[in-house]
Design a protein around this motif. Structure first.
Motif, PDB file in Angstrom:
ATOM      1  N   ARG A  22     102.469  73.458   4.698  1.00  0.00           N
ATOM      2  CA  ARG A  22     101.733  72.560   3.780  1.00  0.00           C
ATOM      3  C   ARG A  22     101.412  71.152   4.703  1.00  0.00           C
ATOM      4  N   ASP A  25     100.190  70.715   7.480  1.00  0.00           N
ATOM      5  CA  ASP A  25      98.849  70.776   8.028  1.00  0.00           C
ATOM      6  C   ASP A  25      98.462  69.466   7.192  1.00  0.00           C
ATOM      7  N   ARG A  26      99.143  68.416   6.796  1.00  0.00           N
ATOM      8  CA  ARG A  26      98.738  68.034   6.433  1.00  0.00           C
ATOM      9  C   ARG A  26      98.826  66.395   7.338  1.00  0.00           C
ATOM     10  N   VAL A  28      98.609  67.284  10.862  1.00  0.00           N
ATOM     11  CA  VAL A  28      97.628  67.302  11.749  1.00  0.00           C
ATOM     12  C   VAL A  28      96.624  66.669  10.710  1.00  0.00           C
ATOM     13  N   TYR A  29      96.157  67.045   9.821  1.00  0.00           N
ATOM     14  CA  TYR A  29      94.749  66.399   9.037  1.00  0.00           C
ATOM     15  C   TYR A  29      95.095  64.435   9.650  1.00  0.00           C
ATOM     16  N   LEU A  30      95.845  63.915   9.334  1.00  0.00           N
ATOM     17  CA  LEU A  30      96.328  62.677   9.568  1.00  0.00           C
ATOM     18  C   LEU A  30      96.366  61.715  11.148  1.00  0.00           C
ATOM     19  N   ASN A  32      94.182  63.731  13.533  1.00  0.00           N
ATOM     20  CA  ASN A  32      93.336  64.354  13.642  1.00  0.00           C
ATOM     21  C   ASN A  32      92.092  63.341  13.487  1.00  0.00           C
ATOM     22  N   THR A  33      92.233  62.590  11.444  1.00  0.00           N
ATOM     23  CA  THR A  33      91.487  62.179  11.647  1.00  0.00           C
ATOM     24  C   THR A  33      91.275  60.571  12.122  1.00  0.00           C
ATOM     25  N   TYR A  35      94.643  58.842  10.980  1.00  0.00           N
ATOM     26  CA  TYR A  35      95.189  57.835  10.624  1.00  0.00           C
ATOM     27  C   TYR A  35      96.353  57.645  10.787  1.00  0.00           C
ATOM     28  N   TYR A  71     101.448  68.257  18.994  1.00  0.00           N
ATOM     29  CA  TYR A  71     101.136  66.742  18.023  1.00  0.00           C
ATOM     30  C   TYR A  71     101.571  65.372  17.786  1.00  0.00           C
ATOM     31  N   ASP A  90      92.256  71.412  20.748  1.00  0.00           N
ATOM     32  CA  ASP A  90      91.454  71.641  19.972  1.00  0.00           C
ATOM     33  C   ASP A  90      91.862  73.641  19.602  1.00  0.00           C
TER      34      ASP A  90
END
Length: 136
Positions: A22, A25-26, A28-30, A32-33, A35, A71, A90
């Motif tokens: 988790r 994943d968080r 990776v999200y930060l 990819n977006t 941050y 990453y 990707d």
């Protein structure tokens, strides 16, 4: 260079996913977006663990997975840095997914010999279901 502050991360106790997954994943999200941008330094494993009140080993495992997946890049004595975009694929890294799957199976008490048997059984079942839907 100093690391950006750690954004809020709420731990969902009802999730079946391991905490390190988790957290990975968080992050990776930060990334990819935007941050965390390429070249940004991530907080140290110790700082992350202390601020989130979680185990050092949990954060370390997430960082290892992030590095394996391209990453981040870690440098001994300097820290962990977000990779350049061209270094991040990707498409999902199938080898990493398989490795996570095998490790999860082992954590559930399965042996290395059990895993392919279960995979083959599931593939046969899914193939039969697919063929049924196709009218074969």
């Amino acid at each position: 260079m100093t690391a950006k502050p750690i954004p809020p991360f709420e731990i969902d106790e009802s999730s079946d996913l391991p905490l390190w997954v988790r957290l990975r994943d968080r992050l990776v999200y930060l990334i990819n977006t935007g941050y965390y941008k390429p070249g940004d330094q991530l907080p140290t494993v110790r700082k992350f663990a202390a601020e989130l009140y979680i185990s050092y080993n949990t954060v370390s495992k997430a960082y290892v997975a992030l590095e394996r997946d391209g990453y981040i890049v870690t440098t001994q004595g300097r820290g962990a840095f977000v990779s350049e975009p061209d270094a991040i694929s990707d498409a999902p890294d199938v080898n990493a997914m398989v490795e996570d799957f095998v490790n999860n199976c082992l954590e559930k008490g399965m042996t290395y010999d059990d895993i392919p048997k279960h995979v083959n059984k599931t593939i046969r079942k899914l193939k039969r279901e697919h063929e049924k839907k196709q009218g074969k």
